[in-house]
Design a protein around this motif. Sequence first.
Motif, mmCIF file in Angstrom:
data_model
loop_
_atom_site.group_PDB
_atom_site.id
_atom_site.type_symbol
_atom_site.label_atom_id
_atom_site.label_comp_id
_atom_site.label_asym_id
_atom_site.label_seq_id
_atom_site.Cartn_x
_atom_site.Cartn_y
_atom_site.Cartn_z
ATOM 1 N N LEU A 297 -14.197 -26.221 -34.336
ATOM 2 C CA LEU A 297 -13.758 -25.787 -35.659
ATOM 3 C C LEU A 297 -12.516 -24.918 -35.574
ATOM 4 N N ALA A 298 -12.464 -24.040 -34.583
ATOM 5 C CA ALA A 298 -11.372 -23.072 -34.469
ATOM 6 C C ALA A 298 -10.851 -23.028 -33.038
ATOM 7 N N PRO A 299 -10.054 -24.011 -32.634
ATOM 8 C CA PRO A 299 -9.568 -24.043 -31.255
ATOM 9 C C PRO A 299 -8.640 -22.885 -30.906
ATOM 10 N N GLY A 300 -8.129 -22.166 -31.917
ATOM 11 C CA GLY A 300 -7.267 -21.020 -31.656
ATOM 12 C C GLY A 300 -8.004 -19.698 -31.606
ATOM 13 N N PHE A 301 -9.345 -19.745 -31.525
ATOM 14 C CA PHE A 301 -10.151 -18.524 -31.533
ATOM 15 C C PHE A 301 -10.185 -17.871 -30.160
ATOM 16 N N THR A 302 -10.017 -16.546 -30.142
ATOM 17 C CA THR A 302 -10.142 -15.742 -28.932
ATOM 18 C C THR A 302 -10.937 -14.485 -29.253
ATOM 19 N N HIS A 303 -11.792 -14.072 -28.339
ATOM 20 C CA HIS A 303 -12.468 -12.791 -28.543
ATOM 21 C C HIS A 303 -12.374 -11.924 -27.292
ATOM 22 N N VAL A 304 -12.300 -10.625 -27.543
ATOM 23 C CA VAL A 304 -12.287 -9.638 -26.470
ATOM 24 C C VAL A 304 -13.483 -8.723 -26.691
ATOM 25 N N PHE B 93 -18.641 -4.046 -28.615
ATOM 26 C CA PHE B 93 -17.592 -4.115 -29.628
ATOM 27 C C PHE B 93 -16.833 -5.418 -29.422
ATOM 28 N N LEU B 94 -16.590 -6.128 -30.502
ATOM 29 C CA LEU B 94 -15.995 -7.449 -30.403
ATOM 30 C C LEU B 94 -14.764 -7.528 -31.292
ATOM 31 N N LEU B 95 -13.638 -7.887 -30.699
ATOM 32 C CA LEU B 95 -12.391 -8.093 -31.421
ATOM 33 C C LEU B 95 -12.138 -9.589 -31.463
ATOM 34 N N GLU B 96 -11.943 -10.140 -32.660
ATOM 35 C CA GLU B 96 -11.853 -11.582 -32.849
ATOM 36 C C GLU B 96 -10.499 -11.964 -33.437
ATOM 37 N N THR B 97 -9.832 -12.925 -32.818
ATOM 38 C CA THR B 97 -8.514 -13.320 -33.293
ATOM 39 C C THR B 97 -8.385 -14.836 -33.354
ATOM 40 N N LEU B 98 -7.439 -15.274 -34.154
ATOM 41 C CA LEU B 98 -7.092 -16.682 -34.256
ATOM 42 C C LEU B 98 -5.597 -16.834 -34.021
ATOM 43 N N ALA B 99 -5.191 -18.014 -33.552
ATOM 44 C CA ALA B 99 -3.767 -18.311 -33.527
ATOM 45 C C ALA B 99 -3.275 -18.257 -34.978
ATOM 46 N N PRO B 100 -2.076 -17.690 -35.219
ATOM 47 C CA PRO B 100 -0.976 -17.501 -34.283
ATOM 48 C C PRO B 100 -0.902 -16.109 -33.660
ATOM 49 N N LEU B 101 -1.931 -15.255 -33.808
ATOM 50 C CA LEU B 101 -1.840 -13.919 -33.219
ATOM 51 C C LEU B 101 -1.834 -14.032 -31.696
ATOM 52 N N PRO B 102 -0.830 -13.474 -31.031
ATOM 53 C CA PRO B 102 -0.797 -13.547 -29.563
ATOM 54 C C PRO B 102 -1.987 -12.820 -28.942
ATOM 55 N N VAL B 103 -2.502 -13.373 -27.852
ATOM 56 C CA VAL B 103 -3.640 -12.770 -27.171
ATOM 57 C C VAL B 103 -3.307 -11.359 -26.699
ATOM 58 N N VAL B 104 -2.048 -11.112 -26.338
ATOM 59 C CA VAL B 104 -1.680 -9.780 -25.858
ATOM 60 C C VAL B 104 -1.884 -8.722 -26.942
ATOM 61 N N HIS C 123 -2.000 -13.861 -39.611
ATOM 62 C CA HIS C 123 -3.321 -13.839 -38.984
ATOM 63 C C HIS C 123 -4.419 -13.923 -40.034
ATOM 64 N N MET C 124 -4.277 -13.190 -41.125
ATOM 65 C CA MET C 124 -5.274 -13.251 -42.184
ATOM 66 C C MET C 124 -5.277 -14.626 -42.859
ATOM 67 N N ALA C 125 -4.104 -15.235 -42.972
ATOM 68 C CA ALA C 125 -4.033 -16.583 -43.550
ATOM 69 C C ALA C 125 -4.795 -17.577 -42.680
ATOM 70 N N ALA C 126 -4.707 -17.396 -41.355
ATOM 71 C CA ALA C 126 -5.439 -18.274 -40.442
ATOM 72 C C ALA C 126 -6.949 -18.105 -40.612
ATOM 73 N N TRP C 127 -7.394 -16.868 -40.800
ATOM 74 C CA TRP C 127 -8.819 -16.651 -41.034
ATOM 75 C C TRP C 127 -9.255 -17.293 -42.345
ATOM 76 N N ARG C 128 -8.425 -17.220 -43.383
ATOM 77 C CA ARG C 128 -8.770 -17.858 -44.657
ATOM 78 C C ARG C 128 -8.918 -19.368 -44.487
ATOM 79 N N GLU C 129 -8.021 -19.971 -43.723
ATOM 80 C CA GLU C 129 -8.116 -21.410 -43.482
ATOM 81 C C GLU C 129 -9.403 -21.754 -42.743
ATOM 82 N N THR C 130 -9.774 -20.922 -41.776
ATOM 83 C CA THR C 130 -10.992 -21.175 -41.002
ATOM 84 C C THR C 130 -12.234 -20.987 -41.862
#
Length: 236
Positions: free
Chosen positions: A14-21, A191-202, A62-69
Motif C-alpha cells: 500500500l505504501a512502498p515509500g513508508f519508513t519508520h524509526v 517511540f515510533l517516527l513514521e514517514t512517507l516519501a518524498p520526505l528524505p530518510v535523513v 509530506h502531509m499530502a503524501a499521508w493524505r493520499e495514503t
Amino acid sequence: MTFTLTVSDEVRALAPGFTHVAIEAYGLANGPSTEASSALLDEAARRLAARLDGRAPHEDPHMAAWRETYTAFGSKPSRTRNSAEALAKRALTDAGLPRINLLVDLYNAVSVAHLIPVGGEDLDRVQGGMRLVRATGEEDFVTVAGGEEAVEHPDAGEVVWRDEAGVTCRRWNWRQGPRTRLTEETVSGIFLLETLAPLPVVQAQAAATELAELLEKFSPGARIEVHAPVSAGTPA
C-alpha cells in the motif's frame, strides 16, 4: 531490537515509500508537564510556522503524501487526519498545543517541529510485539466513550497498529488507544517516527536523534537506543 515491530506485506504494498524509526527507552522518568516541556511545545510551534511559511499543514508535501495514503485505505483524511497534521493544525491556533505529560510533550514537540507522525507506547502495557497490518474489521480497539470503556472495531482494510491483545492505534497513526498510552507511571517506552516519501530518510533520522537527546535530558540515566530506519522495502 529487544522489542519487535513488524510491517505486513499488505501495508508495504500500500505504501512502498513508508519508513519508520524506532527508539527503545528504559528507565524513563515521566510526570506532569513542566515549564521546560511547555517551552519545547511553544518552540515547536514557532519552528512549524517558519517551516510552513504561510501554508496550511496539509499543503506540506509530506502531509499530502499521508493524505493520499489515508485515502488509499479508505479513510477520509480531512476528517481523520494523521497525528502530525492534527497536532500541527492545533499548534497554529491561539489555543496552541495540549500539555499531556512530560514524555508525550517531548514527542509531540518533535512531531510538530519536523511534521512527522510520532507515537509513544508503554512497553509494560504492550502484549507481545507490535504489528502494522490491514485490519480484518473484527479486531478489538478498547477506547473510552462518555467516560466509560467501550470497544470499537476498525474498518476492514484499515491500517492499524496492534499487539496480541488488539488494536493499539487506529488508522495508522490517527487515534491511540488508552491501554498502551504513556502515563505518568510509565518507565519503559517505544517511540515510533513514521514517514512517507518524498520526505528524505535523513530527516526522519534527525528527528529521532532530537527525540533521543530530549529523552536523555529529561530522564538522566535512562537507556535509550535509536534503531536504524526500516523502509517498506526492508524486512522489519
